[in-house]
Design a protein around this motif. Sequence first.
Motif, PDB file in Angstrom:
ATOM      1  N   ASP A   8       0.818  -1.217   0.000  1.00 22.73           N
ATOM      2  CA  ASP A   8       0.000   0.000   0.000  1.00 22.73           C
ATOM      3  C   ASP A   8       0.849   1.263   0.000  1.00 22.73           C
ATOM      4  OD1 ASP A   8      -2.502  -1.280   0.025  1.00 22.73           O
ATOM      5  OD2 ASP A   8      -2.392  -1.609   2.179  1.00 22.73           O
ATOM      6  N   GLY A   9       2.150   1.099  -0.143  1.00 22.82           N
ATOM      7  CA  GLY A   9       3.041   2.248  -0.173  1.00 22.82           C
ATOM      8  C   GLY A   9       3.521   2.686   1.193  1.00 22.82           C
ATOM      9  N   GLY A  10       3.389   1.803   2.189  1.00 19.27           N
ATOM     10  CA  GLY A  10       3.781   2.158   3.546  1.00 19.27           C
ATOM     11  C   GLY A  10       5.126   1.606   3.957  1.00 19.27           C
ATOM     12  N   MET A  11       5.447   1.805   5.240  1.00 17.91           N
ATOM     13  CA  MET A  11       6.733   1.376   5.790  1.00 17.91           C
ATOM     14  C   MET A  11       6.625   0.092   6.608  1.00 17.91           C
ATOM     15  SD  MET A  11       8.046   5.140   7.033  1.00 17.91           S
ATOM     16  CE  MET A  11       9.600   4.533   7.704  1.00 17.91           C
ATOM     17  N   GLN A  12       5.398  -0.352   6.896  1.00 19.47           N
ATOM     18  CA  GLN A  12       5.151  -1.599   7.621  1.00 19.47           C
ATOM     19  C   GLN A  12       5.894  -1.641   8.958  1.00 19.47           C
ATOM     20  OE1 GLN A  12       4.318  -4.815   4.826  1.00 19.47           O
ATOM     21  NE2 GLN A  12       5.463  -6.199   6.154  1.00 19.47           N
ATOM     22  N   LEU A  13       5.836  -0.536   9.693  1.00 21.25           N
ATOM     23  CA  LEU A  13       6.463  -0.458  11.010  1.00 21.25           C
ATOM     24  C   LEU A  13       5.558  -1.065  12.074  1.00 21.25           C
ATOM     25  CD1 LEU A  13       7.901   3.163  10.894  1.00 21.25           C
ATOM     26  CD2 LEU A  13       9.247   1.155  11.532  1.00 21.25           C
ATOM     27  N   PRO A  14       6.135  -1.633  13.130  1.00 18.53           N
ATOM     28  CA  PRO A  14       5.312  -2.132  14.238  1.00 18.53           C
ATOM     29  C   PRO A  14       4.593  -0.990  14.951  1.00 18.53           C
ATOM     30  CG  PRO A  14       7.563  -2.987  14.360  1.00 18.53           C
ATOM     31  CD  PRO A  14       7.560  -1.910  13.330  1.00 18.53           C
TER      32      PRO A  14
END
Length: 604
Positions: free
Chosen positions: A99-105
Amino acid sequence: MANQYVDLETLKFLLYKVHSVQDVLEQERYAEYDKDSIEMLLNSVKDFSDKELFPYFREMDEQPAHFKDGEIVVHPQVNKYMKAAGEMGFISGSFSYEDGGMQLPQMVLNASAFIQEAANNYLPGYVGLTVGSAELITHFGNKELNKTYVPKMLEGTWGGTMCLTEPQAGSSLSDIVTSATPDGDSYKINGQKIFISGGDYQGAENIVHLVLARIKGAPAGTKGISLFVVPKKRPTADGGLTPNDVTTVADFQKMGQRGYCTTHLFFGDKEDCTGWLVGEPNQGLKYMFLMMNGARIGVGRGAAAIATAAYHASLNYANERPQGRKLTSTGKKDANQEQTLIINHPDVRRMLLLQKAISEGSLSLIFLTAKYHDLSLASATAEEREKYRLLLEIMTPVVKTYPSEMGKTSVDNGVQVLGGYGFCSDYVLQQYLRDIRIFALYEGTTGIQSQDLLGRKVTMNNGEALKLLSVEISNSIQASMAHDSLAPYAKKLAAKLELTQDVLKSLMGFAMKGDYQRFLADATPFMEFFSNILMGWLWLDLAREAQNALVTGNKENSAEFYESKIHTMQFYFKYELPKTTGLAEILMDNKTALTIGTDKEVFV
């Protein structure tokens, strides 16, 4: 004021040691991150907050957002911050790579947001609503909606809101009357929404509203509510934007959070407001509430951030303000002595320790709940994911409520530390006190959260969530018994855990008889009782990690740092945890609740 609005040492101690973010980083979803990358992120966020958030905090209160000539005028830093938030990943951080994100916790994202909110609790609000509305589109919207809106929102070019409340429908969302009339592949929207945070502001290229509305002919009540994307400006085929008949008719002037605009919007005044259905018809409330766990953690986090900043401001004052003299061994004061700093007075130290216990304990609560959120998504097995989902569910009303309610108490004590100066605009404590008051109202009032905790979360799956939480607490008690110095406190907490069972047994008697009004009548005292015990658990964990560092010599901070954590735990167990005894007496009083109306007229 110095830029001491947050203590990074404490934040990192909680993140790395007490709640072990490494457990989350070991999950496949977050494999690209390690402690070094998180350290770089948090340090850069603190540097950014020092320069771009904290210096504007008081100015934004003194020059509040306001309605003028048909639009909302905000501080120039709002647009600058939104652009920077897009560039630095504050908006895209939680989104998946696809989705164009950073996938951070969530643990890391909450740490980052906490620093920003402690620096300036107005600016991050604009980002928070944009994140929430974009998440709804990515989770439930079709490909076209995602392609059209999400990229611009993640880059901070377009803002976002969530529009639920109407003049006649606040907590009672079943009374929503905003309508949606089918019009080809879209709908014509007509109605009004109030209390819309970040609903419009000067300089924003576009605002994407996620609106709850009722399709013509839909069932009554909450079952007939649908969710729509309703932009302020409609995208056109040539890549431009055209007005979408979304009108800002007013704003709300507030006692606090004055730098964060709150608007009154009208949709379809000229019958030309277009909305696009998100997901399936009549599922809008379900979709909205699926995102509420994150939103409610965010509310608790914002309150904890304000309480933390207020604690540092009052601590700084207490270390600089001379007043009065210490008592001598005769019980009298020697007027010939120099004045002492007020931090040397026991009652001032009591107030400061209460602030420390609430603010640091609240941050610990936020990290633990965020950890449950991460593990409910990323754990390897379905069984583990379900376990953490249930733990997240029971913790969510608490993480929203405790920092909001006790944060008020904490900041109020900060004002008291300053004495008369605390009531004056020369000092920032009065601003923090005004700002924090709204957090007990955001995303469901304390009464609503309390009924959710007792009426739904404690009883869900035949009490499975409560059982899992009791195991977590019992494990901490057993681990703490290994330290002789902590054993007495572990035993006290164990006794409170047993008291919880007694209280619930008493309350469940009403539910089993079908007297649900009586069962829930004292839900708010139960929330206070339950939260107090959970905070005792978190402080015991905190003290155990500090004691481990002192015993093993594996110290990343000074000995004084760890000793202060143990001392604050001892303070909490002496001054706060015993309050549960009186609350239990209230909760187990089986006489008719005095708050339930009867046929006999009474005066409230």
